[in-house]
Design a protein around this motif. Structure first.
Motif, PDB file in Angstrom:
ATOM      1  N   ILE A 164      11.797  26.248  51.400  1.00 45.24           N
ATOM      2  CA  ILE A 164      10.637  25.941  52.228  1.00 45.24           C
ATOM      3  C   ILE A 164      10.066  24.612  51.756  1.00 45.24           C
ATOM      4  O   ILE A 164       9.883  24.398  50.550  1.00 45.24           O
ATOM      5  N   SER A 165       9.794  23.734  52.706  1.00 44.31           N
ATOM      6  CA  SER A 165       9.268  22.404  52.373  1.00 44.31           C
ATOM      7  C   SER A 165       8.099  22.071  53.285  1.00 44.31           C
ATOM      8  O   SER A 165       7.788  22.803  54.218  1.00 44.31           O
ATOM      9  N   GLY A 166       7.485  20.937  52.996  1.00 50.00           N
ATOM     10  CA  GLY A 166       6.404  20.453  53.843  1.00 50.00           C
ATOM     11  C   GLY A 166       5.041  20.763  53.272  1.00 50.00           C
ATOM     12  O   GLY A 166       4.823  20.687  52.059  1.00 50.00           O
ATOM     13  N   ASN A 167       4.134  21.150  54.142  1.00 50.81           N
ATOM     14  CA  ASN A 167       2.741  21.368  53.789  1.00 50.81           C
ATOM     15  C   ASN A 167       2.568  22.761  53.160  1.00 50.81           C
ATOM     16  O   ASN A 167       2.101  23.696  53.806  1.00 50.81           O
ATOM     17  N   ILE A 168       2.999  22.873  51.899  1.00 53.40           N
ATOM     18  CA  ILE A 168       2.890  24.131  51.155  1.00 53.40           C
ATOM     19  C   ILE A 168       2.192  23.856  49.825  1.00 53.40           C
ATOM     20  O   ILE A 168       2.320  22.770  49.258  1.00 53.40           O
ATOM     21  N   GLU A 169       1.465  24.839  49.336  1.00 54.72           N
ATOM     22  CA  GLU A 169       0.693  24.692  48.101  1.00 54.72           C
ATOM     23  C   GLU A 169       1.436  25.163  46.860  1.00 54.72           C
ATOM     24  O   GLU A 169       1.173  24.673  45.776  1.00 54.72           O
ATOM     25  N   ARG A 170       2.319  26.142  46.999  1.00 52.01           N
ATOM     26  CA  ARG A 170       2.989  26.714  45.829  1.00 52.01           C
ATOM     27  C   ARG A 170       4.490  26.440  45.912  1.00 52.01           C
ATOM     28  O   ARG A 170       5.134  26.777  46.897  1.00 52.01           O
ATOM     29  N   THR A 171       4.985  25.833  44.850  1.00 50.45           N
ATOM     30  CA  THR A 171       6.386  25.426  44.805  1.00 50.45           C
ATOM     31  C   THR A 171       7.017  25.887  43.498  1.00 50.45           C
ATOM     32  O   THR A 171       6.327  26.326  42.580  1.00 50.45           O
ATOM     33  N   ASN A 172       8.330  25.761  43.416  1.00 49.72           N
ATOM     34  CA  ASN A 172       9.038  26.074  42.169  1.00 49.72           C
ATOM     35  C   ASN A 172      10.260  25.178  41.974  1.00 49.72           C
ATOM     36  O   ASN A 172      11.037  25.381  41.050  1.00 49.72           O
ATOM     37  N   ALA A 173      10.439  24.186  42.846  1.00 49.25           N
ATOM     38  CA  ALA A 173      11.567  23.253  42.750  1.00 49.25           C
ATOM     39  C   ALA A 173      11.100  21.895  43.279  1.00 49.25           C
ATOM     40  O   ALA A 173      11.327  21.567  44.437  1.00 49.25           O
ATOM     41  N   GLY A 174      10.389  21.167  42.449  1.00 51.60           N
ATOM     42  CA  GLY A 174       9.804  19.914  42.902  1.00 51.60           C
ATOM     43  C   GLY A 174       8.749  20.205  43.956  1.00 51.60           C
ATOM     44  O   GLY A 174       7.837  20.998  43.738  1.00 51.60           O
ATOM     45  N   ALA A 175       8.885  19.590  45.129  1.00 46.98           N
ATOM     46  CA  ALA A 175       7.920  19.785  46.214  1.00 46.98           C
ATOM     47  C   ALA A 175       8.336  20.917  47.153  1.00 46.98           C
ATOM     48  O   ALA A 175       7.740  21.093  48.207  1.00 46.98           O
ATOM     49  N   GLN A 176       9.337  21.690  46.767  1.00 47.00           N
ATOM     50  CA  GLN A 176       9.850  22.769  47.619  1.00 47.00           C
ATOM     51  C   GLN A 176       9.667  24.132  46.960  1.00 47.00           C
ATOM     52  O   GLN A 176       9.464  24.236  45.755  1.00 47.00           O
ATOM     53  N   ALA A 177       9.775  25.151  47.794  1.00 43.76           N
ATOM     54  CA  ALA A 177       9.815  26.526  47.312  1.00 43.76           C
ATOM     55  C   ALA A 177      11.228  27.044  47.551  1.00 43.76           C
ATOM     56  O   ALA A 177      11.744  26.939  48.662  1.00 43.76           O
ATOM     57  N   HIS A 178      11.849  27.549  46.499  1.00 43.48           N
ATOM     58  CA  HIS A 178      13.176  28.164  46.599  1.00 43.48           C
ATOM     59  C   HIS A 178      13.001  29.656  46.371  1.00 43.48           C
ATOM     60  O   HIS A 178      12.404  30.073  45.379  1.00 43.48           O
ATOM     61  N   LEU A 179      13.543  30.449  47.292  1.00 44.37           N
ATOM     62  CA  LEU A 179      13.407  31.900  47.213  1.00 44.37           C
ATOM     63  C   LEU A 179      14.770  32.567  47.246  1.00 44.37           C
ATOM     64  O   LEU A 179      15.640  32.193  48.042  1.00 44.37           O
ATOM     65  N   ASP A 180      14.939  33.556  46.378  1.00 45.97           N
ATOM     66  CA  ASP A 180      16.167  34.350  46.401  1.00 45.97           C
ATOM     67  C   ASP A 180      15.880  35.679  47.103  1.00 45.97           C
ATOM     68  O   ASP A 180      14.749  35.948  47.532  1.00 45.97           O
ATOM     69  N   ARG A 181      16.890  36.492  47.233  1.00 51.29           N
ATOM     70  CA  ARG A 181      16.777  37.766  47.950  1.00 51.29           C
ATOM     71  C   ARG A 181      15.696  38.667  47.346  1.00 51.29           C
ATOM     72  O   ARG A 181      14.877  39.239  48.070  1.00 51.29           O
ATOM     73  N   ASP A 182      15.652  38.784  46.028  1.00 43.47           N
ATOM     74  CA  ASP A 182      14.660  39.655  45.389  1.00 43.47           C
ATOM     75  C   ASP A 182      13.236  39.165  45.638  1.00 43.47           C
ATOM     76  O   ASP A 182      12.325  39.967  45.848  1.00 43.47           O
ATOM     77  N   MET A 183      13.035  37.849  45.599  1.00 43.68           N
ATOM     78  CA  MET A 183      11.701  37.300  45.843  1.00 43.68           C
ATOM     79  C   MET A 183      11.258  37.594  47.274  1.00 43.68           C
ATOM     80  O   MET A 183      10.096  37.939  47.509  1.00 43.68           O
ATOM     81  N   LEU A 184      12.168  37.482  48.216  1.00 44.19           N
ATOM     82  CA  LEU A 184      11.833  37.769  49.609  1.00 44.19           C
ATOM     83  C   LEU A 184      11.543  39.254  49.814  1.00 44.19           C
ATOM     84  O   LEU A 184      10.593  39.618  50.501  1.00 44.19           O
ATOM     85  N   MET A 185      12.340  40.110  49.203  1.00 45.75           N
ATOM     86  CA  MET A 185      12.139  41.554  49.373  1.00 45.75           C
ATOM     87  C   MET A 185      10.876  42.053  48.667  1.00 45.75           C
ATOM     88  O   MET A 185      10.396  43.143  48.963  1.00 45.75           O
TER      89      MET A 185
END
Length: 172
Positions: free
Chosen positions: A40-61
């Motif tokens: 997920i990129s763009g106008n987001i407040e919480r990230t975990n990979a530079g300016a992006q949010a990377h989510l795996d299956r467990d995080m989504l579930m």
């Protein structure tokens, strides 16, 4: 009707603690431990990979999820689909915008108004009839509207927004 459920303590740990911070600096998301299936990129407040949010299956579930039993224009028979609520994903990353650009693995893109996600329990389906959705079967993520619950959703416009093989969201 869709049955939406919060997955308990894991959802609290993933979202709740991050929302508890009142500082001006947004708390980062936890780091994925599995394969990243959504960026997920763009106008987001919480990230975990530079300016992006990377989510795996467990995080989504771990997010608030829904089970939707519905017919779709792409399946021969009604099915049971399960996955996180699209609005819960946006909330988890602190997304701010009127629309979300959804991109598939093959480069297909669609724009979904956030108002759709507030009006309907739209999910990013990860399971179909209890089975994890493989890429060849519209996975890993499939934007699914609750078609049978709302006949007004059976339009060409909504079908266009029902992207499968989703791997990226961008909030302009």
């Amino acid at each position: 009707m869709p049955r939406c459920v919060m997955s308990g303590l894991s959802a609290f740990l993933f979202i709740g603690l991050q929302l508890a911070s009142t500082s001006l600096v947004a708390e980062p998301l936890s780091t994925p431990t599995g394969e990243v299936i959504l960026t997920i990129s763009g106008n987001i407040e919480r990230t975990n990979a530079g300016a992006q949010a990377h989510l795996d299956r467990d995080m989504l579930m771990a997010l608030e999820s829904c089970v939707i039993e519905t017919s779709t224009p792409w399946h021969r028979e009604p099915g049971r689909f399960e996955g996180p609520l699209f609005r819960a994903i946006l909330s988890a990353v602190g997304a701010r915008g009127e629309v979300v650009h959804v991109q598939a693995l093959d480069g297909f893109e669609a724009e979904i108004p956030v108002s759709d996600l507030e009006t309907y329990d739209v999910i990013l389906a990860m399971k179909h009839n209890g089975e994890t959705m493989a890429i060849r079967d519209m996975g890993p993520l499939f934007v699914l509207y609750p078609f049978d619950d709302y006949p007004e959703l059976l339009t060409e416009m909504i079908r266009f927004r029902s992207v499968w093989q989703v791997n990226h969201l961008h909030v302009p």
